[in-house]
Design a protein around this motif. Structure first.
Motif, PDB file in Angstrom:
ATOM      1  N   THR A  12     -12.178   3.779 -16.965  1.00 44.74           N
ATOM      2  CA  THR A  12     -11.185   3.163 -17.844  1.00 44.74           C
ATOM      3  C   THR A  12     -11.530   3.289 -19.322  1.00 44.74           C
ATOM      4  O   THR A  12     -10.658   3.119 -20.170  1.00 44.74           O
ATOM      5  N   LEU A  72       0.375  -2.085  -2.978  1.00 43.32           N
ATOM      6  CA  LEU A  72      -0.549  -2.776  -3.875  1.00 43.32           C
ATOM      7  C   LEU A  72      -2.006  -2.396  -3.690  1.00 43.32           C
ATOM      8  O   LEU A  72      -2.838  -2.730  -4.536  1.00 43.32           O
ATOM      9  N   GLU A  74      -4.216  -1.014  -6.448  1.00 43.88           N
ATOM     10  CA  GLU A  74      -4.322  -1.775  -7.691  1.00 43.88           C
ATOM     11  C   GLU A  74      -5.728  -2.350  -7.844  1.00 43.88           C
ATOM     12  O   GLU A  74      -6.373  -2.742  -6.870  1.00 43.88           O
ATOM     13  N   ARG A  75      -6.193  -2.428  -9.065  1.00 44.14           N
ATOM     14  CA  ARG A  75      -7.535  -2.949  -9.357  1.00 44.14           C
ATOM     15  C   ARG A  75      -7.676  -4.392  -8.889  1.00 44.14           C
ATOM     16  O   ARG A  75      -6.827  -5.242  -9.145  1.00 44.14           O
ATOM     17  N   TYR A  79      -7.288  -5.725  -6.106  1.00 42.85           N
ATOM     18  CA  TYR A  79      -6.418  -6.224  -5.038  1.00 42.85           C
ATOM     19  C   TYR A  79      -7.125  -6.133  -3.699  1.00 42.85           C
ATOM     20  O   TYR A  79      -7.765  -5.131  -3.389  1.00 42.85           O
ATOM     21  N   ALA A 106      -8.912   1.615  -5.988  1.00 40.72           N
ATOM     22  CA  ALA A 106      -8.469   1.825  -7.369  1.00 40.72           C
ATOM     23  C   ALA A 106      -9.219   3.004  -7.980  1.00 40.72           C
ATOM     24  O   ALA A 106      -8.638   3.832  -8.692  1.00 40.72           O
ATOM     25  N   ARG A 134      -7.820   6.271  -6.594  1.00 40.67           N
ATOM     26  CA  ARG A 134      -6.579   6.691  -7.259  1.00 40.67           C
ATOM     27  C   ARG A 134      -6.866   7.309  -8.626  1.00 40.67           C
ATOM     28  O   ARG A 134      -6.280   8.342  -8.981  1.00 40.67           O
ATOM     29  N   GLU A 135      -7.772   6.701  -9.398  1.00 39.64           N
ATOM     30  CA  GLU A 135      -8.083   7.216 -10.728  1.00 39.64           C
ATOM     31  C   GLU A 135      -8.727   8.598 -10.646  1.00 39.64           C
ATOM     32  O   GLU A 135      -8.392   9.507 -11.422  1.00 39.64           O
TER      33      GLU A 135
END
Length: 204
Positions: A44, A146, A149-150, A152, A168, A171-172
């Motif tokens: 991030t 969902l 998602e971070r 989750y 998450a 996915r990134e």
């Protein structure tokens, strides 16, 4: 973890052994969480450096799967692989790709409560489609959009001690390599993650 260690003095030898084992498992969970947090922070903050090269996706996937055989045996999980012998080149970061596969398998082993994991690689036009599926506890339909998602977490029956970062990160990393990741889950059937990556074509 600290509480278990502080209570050791007042326990019998058998209880001490049990408490030490619990503390050890919690230490491993903490180590995994810290590793995930560092990985997420790098992603991030754009500090993560990548080395994109053309790899044979089939051979590389076989190498990664071999490392998981002891985990499958320890957890009494059967494993099936449908990986072609052909050379299919994909431009990826080797470490990032291994992290994706490792996270998907770890997710199935730890939280899916499965007895079978399957991996399948196919080619469709100018793309490679890799699926990692298991026959464990299904993910509720309303939670499927969902799960990437971070932070989750799915329902307690499936997620266990998950930290909500593994998928998450998947996915990134997939997005970084110009790929896509999707999921399907059917009650009484299987849960499958589908990773799509573009084929690499050498220029003459």
């Amino acid at each position: 973890m600290i509480g278990y260690l502080e209570a050791l003095d007042a326990k019998t030898a058998k209880e001490k052994e049990e408490y030490i084992q619990v503390a050890y498992r919690k230490a491993l969970d903490l180590q995994e969480l810290i590793d995930m947090l560092f990985q997420w922070c790098k992603l991030t903050s754009n500090e993560q450096l990548y080395d994109l090269k053309a790899y044979d996706i089939n051979e590389l996937t076989r190498e990664i799967m071999i490392e998981h055989i002891p985990v499958f045996e320890k957890n009494q999980i059967s494993f099936l692989a449908n990986i072609p012998d052909d050379e299919w080149l994909v431009k990826i970061d080797r470490t990032a790709y291994a992290r994706i596969i490792n996270n998907l398998i770890s997710n199935a082993v730890k939280h899916g409560k499965c007895s079978l994991i399957e991996i399948d690689i196919k080619k469709c036009k100018d793309q490679v489609l890799l699926s990692v599926s298991n026959n464990g506890t299904a993910i509720p339909e309303d939670e499927l959009p969902l799960i990437f998602e971070r932070l989750y977490k799915c329902d307690a029956a499936r997620s266990g001690n998950g930290n909500g970062l593994g998928l998450a990160i998947v996915r990134e990393l997939t997005s970084m390599m110009s790929g896509e990741i999707t999921v399907q889950s059917i009650f009484g059937g299987k849960t499958a993650f589908y990773l799509t990556l573009p084929l690499f074509v050498r220029k003459n």
